[in-house]
Write a protein that holds these residues in place. Sequence first.
Motif, PDB file in Angstrom:
ATOM      1  N   UNK A  60       0.777  -1.237   0.000  1.00 27.42           N
ATOM      2  CA  UNK A  60       0.000   0.000   0.000  1.00 27.42           C
ATOM      3  C   UNK A  60       0.815   1.298   0.000  1.00 27.42           C
ATOM      4  N   UNK A  61       1.858   1.386   0.853  1.00 26.25           N
ATOM      5  CA  UNK A  61       2.593   2.652   0.914  1.00 26.25           C
ATOM      6  C   UNK A  61       3.263   2.928  -0.427  1.00 26.25           C
ATOM      7  N   UNK A  98       5.838  -5.197   0.883  1.00 24.53           N
ATOM      8  CA  UNK A  98       6.484  -4.352   1.873  1.00 24.53           C
ATOM      9  C   UNK A  98       7.913  -4.792   2.170  1.00 24.53           C
ATOM     10  N   UNK A 102       8.796   2.071   3.493  1.00 25.80           N
ATOM     11  CA  UNK A 102       7.517   2.678   3.143  1.00 25.80           C
ATOM     12  C   UNK A 102       7.533   4.197   3.229  1.00 25.80           C
TER      13      UNK A 102
ATOM     14  N   UNK B 184       3.221  -5.996   8.030  1.00 25.95           N
ATOM     15  CA  UNK B 184       2.279  -4.927   7.699  1.00 25.95           C
ATOM     16  C   UNK B 184       2.925  -3.882   6.803  1.00 25.95           C
ATOM     17  N   UNK B 185       2.284  -3.589   5.693  1.00 27.31           N
ATOM     18  CA  UNK B 185       2.776  -2.511   4.846  1.00 27.31           C
ATOM     19  C   UNK B 185       2.641  -1.203   5.616  1.00 27.31           C
ATOM     20  N   UNK B 186       3.537  -0.282   5.340  1.00 28.27           N
ATOM     21  CA  UNK B 186       3.503   1.001   6.034  1.00 28.27           C
ATOM     22  C   UNK B 186       4.186   0.953   7.380  1.00 28.27           C
ATOM     23  N   UNK B 380      -4.622   4.889   5.461  1.00 32.72           N
ATOM     24  CA  UNK B 380      -4.831   3.553   6.002  1.00 32.72           C
ATOM     25  C   UNK B 380      -3.921   3.399   7.210  1.00 32.72           C
ATOM     26  N   UNK B 384      -2.233  -3.713   6.212  1.00 35.84           N
ATOM     27  CA  UNK B 384      -3.169  -4.126   5.168  1.00 35.84           C
ATOM     28  C   UNK B 384      -4.533  -4.555   5.703  1.00 35.84           C
ATOM     29  N   UNK B 434      -4.746  -9.563  -1.721  1.00 33.52           N
ATOM     30  CA  UNK B 434      -3.685  -9.849  -0.767  1.00 33.52           C
ATOM     31  C   UNK B 434      -4.091 -11.006   0.141  1.00 33.52           C
TER      32      UNK B 434
END
Lengths: 133, 519
Positions: A60-61, A98, A102, B184-186, B380, B384, B434
């Motif tokens: 996402x990032x 990921x 990010x 986790x993304x971010x 967000x 995810x 995902x």
Amino acid sequence: MLPILHALQERFGCVPHEAVPLVAEALNLSRAEVHGVVTFYHDYRATPPGRHVLKLCRAEACQAMGAEALSAGLMRRLGLEWHGTTADGSLTLEPAFCLGLCACAPAALLDGEPMAQLDDLALDRVVAEAQRA
Amino acid sequence: MTRIYLPQDAAALALGAEAVLRALRAEAARRGVVLEVVRTGSRGAVWLEPLLEVETAEGRIGYGPVRAGDVAGLLDAGMLEGGAHPLRIGRPDEHPWFAGQTRLTFARCGVVDPSSAGDYVAHGGFAGLAKALAMSGEAIVDEVKLSGLRGRGGAGFPTGIKWNTVRLAEGGRKYVVCNADEGDSGTFADRMLMEGDPFLLIEGMAIAGVAVGATKGYVYTRSEYPHAVRAMRAAILAARRAGWLGENIRGSGHAFDMEVRVGAGAYICGEETSLLNSLEGKRGVVRAKPPLPAIEGLFGKPTVVNNVLSFAAVPWIMEHGAKAYADFGTGRSLGTLAVQIAGNVRRGGLVELPFGLPLRAVIEEWGGGTATGRPFRAVQVGGPLGAYFPESLLDTPMDYEAFARAGGLLGHGGVTVFDDSVDLSRQARFAFEFCAAESCGKCTPCRIGAVRGVEVIDRITAGVETAKNFAVLDDLLEVMTDASLCAMGGLTPVPVGSALKHFPEDFDATARRLPEAAE
Ligand SMILES: Cc1cc2nc3c(=O)[nH]c(=O)nc-3n(C[C@H](O)[C@H](O)[C@H](O)COP(=O)(O)O)c2cc1C
Ligand code: SF4
Ligand code: FES
């Protein structure tokens, strides 16, 4: 078992099918069990990759900074899908979800080395350098 | 001789730290200057990386973000004496972006040499463990309970209560497992800490070992983090050499040792029971609970499983006391949260703050708005499986309960910002995609539901039987929420549902904002 599989992939670039019975015997497990583990994890490849591996982040990032268009463009220019290797064997393209980069997206790992704030130009440079070395 | 500090955190490397070092060495040689270069982790200001620091008479002076091409000019400007230059940020501790934070866990990260146990001790390290070694397991656990520390991996379970269960469990051998899978993304706080202050994690895990009576620990991290793996392994060796790990820690009679294990690219292995299966060399399939890992964990033995940041908070608590920790934060969210500002922001990075600050401050004050300069549209929070929030929810305070009330979750503290070019129907589709790719396959709602979800969203956005497909989607979200074994399937409806609720216009095939229209 994961450390053994990692070592195999480190050495051969993949975990070849022929290795499964050997690992099974060494660990006193059935072939089905070993096969089950190898196929569960996304990292293990069945065939060796190209000389260089580019893991492009799709999460996402990176999406927020245009990763989707970036990877689509690269795949179009190279005529590749995810997990594909260029015809000259110089570069394999793999998706990543990921990379912990990010805050400087979009990001990638090239042969394990981090790259950030990527754009078309930077990726084309990666492709060109992969062809040379 | 002048001492220079240059991060080798993966983000700094990605932004050209090695090229800066090469330029620096070449220029120094040309000018006949002798430099001592200390490689540190990152202080978390990714927007300032590579952030180079020079030791001067007035303390460490920072310059950033430095590119290789800036080096000659910086030296001309007298950087080695702290000279003025547009990239000079002054003493990092006094720079507003850092000074406004509450650095308890990340106090040393980016400051110390992460390969040196001696440097760690010189900066106050191992004080918490030294104290714990002289305490009973019960007293340690009580202190952790009193601090209000809740697990930083996402679920927010009280750490002290978990430790007490393991402490009281019968079973001979016990284990301490660190969940460093950070899928986790971010989010990148675990990575940053392992690369920048790995001894803090070692210290936290050793305290856990002493508290519950475990002598063996594992750090399970991801293959996407090769730099963190190297830093962690080097620190473990150094800690062992210095007597902080091993058969008889610093002569206390307590034994604790640990090793690093690397995953193989499976998001679900961040779920604690899947992680334990993976550590045992099996497929990373989720186990049904009960039994809890605290009772029957690794190899069936009582096991503490905690996130990197949960362990890393404990040394501070032991050193300064539970009360001092609980003085930070709000309500039932006590202490500090490592907020990771990611995606489309001008000033991305990690900021450690007491719980309770509004999300808006994080995005606007620390993050400085979008990187592209376009209007903000969505954020967000929590990786995810976290919700997408619109502008109208930006006043939600960063605490577990407030986020739950707003229909979201804090998770591991990742904040991913999007500008107005985002299409939330695509984000919802991605959430299903995902989940389909990463599902462990054990239960049907998750395994099949996610695949169905992608199809249904495609029909809706194509304008095919919209009303009927919205109804199918609602049912699907309900089934996944209620009938999934773990949060992978159970929480995928959160990003999807929040996108539907707050951004319905993006799912309207007749009035869809075409990407071109946003240009
Ligand atoms: C799909 C899924 C992925 C998870 N990923 C992680 C992760 O990457 N890191 C983590 O610490 N916890 C993760 N968790 C939470 C763990 O299951 C567990 O709650 C945590 O390790 C407990 O440690 P804590 O109490 O210190 O947070 C995940 C949970 C689920 C359901
Ligand atoms: S919800 Fe998904 S990931 Fe979790 S146990 Fe079920 S199938 Fe596995
Ligand atoms: S989302 Fe791409 S590096 Fe984290």
